[in-house]
Design a protein around this motif. Structure first.
Motif, PDB file in Angstrom:
ATOM      1  N   ASN A 207      24.531  55.464  -3.644  1.00  9.32           N
ATOM      2  CA  ASN A 207      24.134  56.205  -4.736  1.00  9.32           C
ATOM      3  C   ASN A 207      22.571  55.886  -5.498  1.00  9.32           C
ATOM      4  N   LEU A 208      21.838  55.081  -4.765  1.00  8.03           N
ATOM      5  CA  LEU A 208      20.605  54.557  -5.319  1.00  8.03           C
ATOM      6  C   LEU A 208      19.619  55.345  -4.838  1.00  8.03           C
ATOM      7  N   LYS A 209      18.516  55.549  -5.725  1.00 11.36           N
ATOM      8  CA  LYS A 209      17.296  56.206  -4.898  1.00 11.36           C
ATOM      9  C   LYS A 209      16.670  55.188  -3.914  1.00 11.36           C
ATOM     10  N   SER A 210      16.445  55.489  -2.648  1.00 11.21           N
ATOM     11  CA  SER A 210      15.941  54.651  -1.600  1.00 11.21           C
ATOM     12  C   SER A 210      16.949  53.576  -1.265  1.00 11.21           C
ATOM     13  N   GLY A 211      18.138  54.032  -1.370  1.00  5.96           N
ATOM     14  CA  GLY A 211      19.342  53.162  -0.976  1.00  5.96           C
ATOM     15  C   GLY A 211      19.495  52.420   0.191  1.00  5.96           C
ATOM     16  N   SER A 212      19.127  53.380   1.198  1.00  9.14           N
ATOM     17  CA  SER A 212      18.929  53.151   2.805  1.00  9.14           C
ATOM     18  C   SER A 212      18.003  51.885   2.711  1.00  9.14           C
ATOM     19  N   ASP A 213      16.850  51.955   2.019  1.00  8.97           N
ATOM     20  CA  ASP A 213      15.911  50.903   2.203  1.00  8.97           C
ATOM     21  C   ASP A 213      16.220  49.561   1.674  1.00  8.97           C
ATOM     22  N   PHE A 214      17.124  49.748   0.373  1.00  8.06           N
ATOM     23  CA  PHE A 214      17.545  48.493  -0.096  1.00  8.06           C
ATOM     24  C   PHE A 214      18.613  47.951   0.740  1.00  8.06           C
ATOM     25  N   TYR A 215      19.341  48.596   1.339  1.00  7.79           N
ATOM     26  CA  TYR A 215      20.419  48.271   2.218  1.00  7.79           C
ATOM     27  C   TYR A 215      19.810  47.433   3.643  1.00  7.79           C
ATOM     28  N   ALA A 216      18.646  48.279   4.177  1.00  4.34           N
ATOM     29  CA  ALA A 216      17.933  47.581   5.293  1.00  4.34           C
ATOM     30  C   ALA A 216      17.468  46.396   5.052  1.00  4.34           C
ATOM     31  N   LEU A 217      16.931  46.051   3.572  1.00  2.00           N
ATOM     32  CA  LEU A 217      16.282  45.016   3.388  1.00  2.00           C
ATOM     33  C   LEU A 217      17.196  43.931   3.511  1.00  2.00           C
ATOM     34  N   GLY A 218      18.551  44.156   2.902  1.00  2.00           N
ATOM     35  CA  GLY A 218      19.515  42.892   3.052  1.00  2.00           C
ATOM     36  C   GLY A 218      20.336  42.841   4.743  1.00  2.00           C
ATOM     37  N   ARG A 219      20.358  44.091   5.121  1.00  2.00           N
ATOM     38  CA  ARG A 219      20.843  43.846   6.434  1.00  2.00           C
ATOM     39  C   ARG A 219      19.942  43.456   7.449  1.00  2.00           C
ATOM     40  N   TYR A 220      18.601  43.450   7.497  1.00  2.00           N
ATOM     41  CA  TYR A 220      17.741  43.072   8.446  1.00  2.00           C
ATOM     42  C   TYR A 220      16.840  42.076   7.745  1.00  2.00           C
ATOM     43  N   SER A 221      17.563  41.204   6.831  1.00  5.46           N
ATOM     44  CA  SER A 221      16.437  40.445   6.181  1.00  5.46           C
ATOM     45  C   SER A 221      15.764  39.328   6.933  1.00  5.46           C
ATOM     46  N   THR A 222      16.243  38.912   8.025  1.00  5.26           N
ATOM     47  CA  THR A 222      15.823  37.752   8.769  1.00  5.26           C
ATOM     48  C   THR A 222      15.158  38.298  10.077  1.00  5.26           C
ATOM     49  N   ASP A 223      15.036  39.639  10.362  1.00  2.00           N
ATOM     50  CA  ASP A 223      14.343  39.959  11.466  1.00  2.00           C
ATOM     51  C   ASP A 223      13.485  41.114  11.132  1.00  2.00           C
ATOM     52  N   LEU A 224      11.927  40.564  11.029  1.00  2.00           N
ATOM     53  CA  LEU A 224      11.059  41.713  10.619  1.00  2.00           C
ATOM     54  C   LEU A 224      10.829  42.906  11.477  1.00  2.00           C
ATOM     55  N   GLU A 225      11.061  42.634  12.942  1.00  2.00           N
ATOM     56  CA  GLU A 225      10.808  43.757  13.630  1.00  2.00           C
ATOM     57  C   GLU A 225      11.932  44.829  13.332  1.00  2.00           C
ATOM     58  N   ALA A 226      13.335  44.330  13.215  1.00  2.00           N
ATOM     59  CA  ALA A 226      14.287  45.411  12.951  1.00  2.00           C
ATOM     60  C   ALA A 226      14.142  45.781  11.724  1.00  2.00           C
ATOM     61  N   LEU A 227      13.765  45.061  10.603  1.00  2.00           N
ATOM     62  CA  LEU A 227      13.681  45.836   9.395  1.00  2.00           C
ATOM     63  C   LEU A 227      12.735  46.772   9.102  1.00  2.00           C
TER      64      LEU A 227
END
Length: 388
Positions: A207-227
């Motif tokens: 429910n956050l603005k840019s929520g998908s980006d915040f989730y992606a930052l955590g989900r792909y935090s160790t893989d810059l290409e996937a991020l």
């Protein structure tokens, strides 16, 4: 307190005995000589000073404020702080005591004091050694500092098998700014990232603005290409976010060129002290050790508290932790008592050759030197060193 307990030390405080002290001191000398060869000038700072001076960091780093011992000065009545980190003191030197123009490079080594241990089995009196670079805000300065840190770890004999972790607080900060989130949401996100709590992160960001980006930052935090593949086009086009991402990628590439055998990892949500750090973060780890061997990062504007804001980057390590479990066998030569010129010369020659020699006193014999390993003996009119 019973007399039998008066020799006990507080928790997290320990004596360092000769077998380990020799290892620590040897590394301290090697490390400072290495830093001097890289152009970093040695400074010594006071163990205690007014808390207002030390608060240049504690205002933006509450963790540091919590580990700083505070006492009342019996001369002035003002509050004093015992240094828990030497960086704010070096920043004071750069701002006022030695306010040179252009780039300034400093190194230091000294004991700091913490109100509580900063990790499992950590000392409350670390022997902190580090280096700071003031006056340059380019990625070149960060690359130099990481390179210097790795060189020091190499000098300490740890480089085989270690890995370097890189992060950048600018990614999280610029995304927070882009989304216009509240401080409460910022704190909650930081906590979720630090705990790597992905299920909770997914629920919280829905429910956050840019929520998908915040989730992606955590989900792909160790893989810059996937991020990059999973971030929105809007945030990828954001100037601040893009600059931070480019700095992280560039640093990884440049360090890999200098240290081709080094394993480099990325964690874009490593947010330790992110209120204090302003850019790149770096830490080097060794297998089977939970705590980093050394760590650092960029903290621009640190001198603002002293009226001279300067870009800065630096790292530090604890020599006690770095040498944990290492011991040096002590070799000690015992010479008989006497003032014969040949004996005096033999003792001087042995010391000149780097040996430790102690001479017996009075009616002492070898039993009075329990740690002796060799003795100086007169054999056929010639002084020789024999193993005991």
């Amino acid at each position: 307190m019973p007399i039998s307990e008066t020799w006990l030390l507080p928790d997290g405080v320990a004596d360092v005995l000769p077998e380990q002290a020799g290892v620590i001191e040897s590394l301290r000398r090697v490390a400072l000589d290495y830093l001097a060869s890289r152009g970093y000038q040695l400074v010594y700072t006071p163990f205690i000073e007014y808390i207002e001076s030390l608060s240049s960091l504690s205002e933006s780093n509450q963790d540091l404020d919590l580990v700083t011992f505070k006492v009342i000065d019996q001369l002035s009545g003002r509050l004093l702080g015992v240094r828990a980190d030497m960086t704010p003191q070096v920043a004071r030197i750069d701002a006022h005591v030695r306010s040179v123009e252009g780039v300034a490079r400093y190194c230091y080594a000294g004991t700091v004091l913490h109100t509580k241990p900063q990790g499992f089995s950590a000392s409350r009196t670390p022997l902190q050694l580090g280096a700071e670079l003031f006056g340059h805000d380019s990625i070149d300065a960060d690359v130099e500092m990481v390179d210097v840190m790795l060189g020091l770890i190499d000098k300490a004999g740890f480089l085989d098998g270690v890995h370097l972790d890189l992060g950048h607080v600018g990614l999280f900060r610029s995304l927070i700014k882009f989304a216009g989130l509240s401080k409460a949401d910022e704190r909650q996100l930081s906590d979720l990232y630090q705990r790597k709590a992905l299920p909770e992160l997914k629920d919280f960001t829905e429910n956050l603005k840019s929520g998908s980006d915040f989730y992606a930052l955590g989900r792909y935090s160790t893989d810059l290409e996937a991020l990059q593949e999973n971030l929105s086009l809007e945030i990828l086009a954001n100037a601040e976010f893009k600059a931070a991402l480019d700095e992280l990628i560039s640093t990884r590439s440049q360090i890999q060129l200098r240290w081709p055998a080094l394993h480099i990892g990325i964690d874009v949500v490593e947010l330790r002290s992110y209120h204090y750090h302003t850019g790149l973060l770096y830490a080097v780890y060794s297998p089977n050790r939970a705590a980093p061997l050394a760590k650092g990062g960029r903290y621009d504007g640190i001198g603002e508290h002293f009226g001279r804001a300067r870009p800065a980057t630096g790292f530090s390590c604890d020599l006690f932790a770095l040498t944990a479990g290492q011991f040096k066998k002590i070799e000690l030569v015992v010479a008989p008592k006497g003032h014969d010129s040949d004996l005096v010369q033999a003792i001087a020659d042995a010391r000149q050759n780097g040996l430790s020699v102690t001479q017996l006193l009075g009616n002492d014999d070898l039993s009075s030197v329990p740690y002796a390993t060799h003795k100086l003996s007169n054999v056929a009119g010639k002084w020789i060193i024999e193993q005991i």
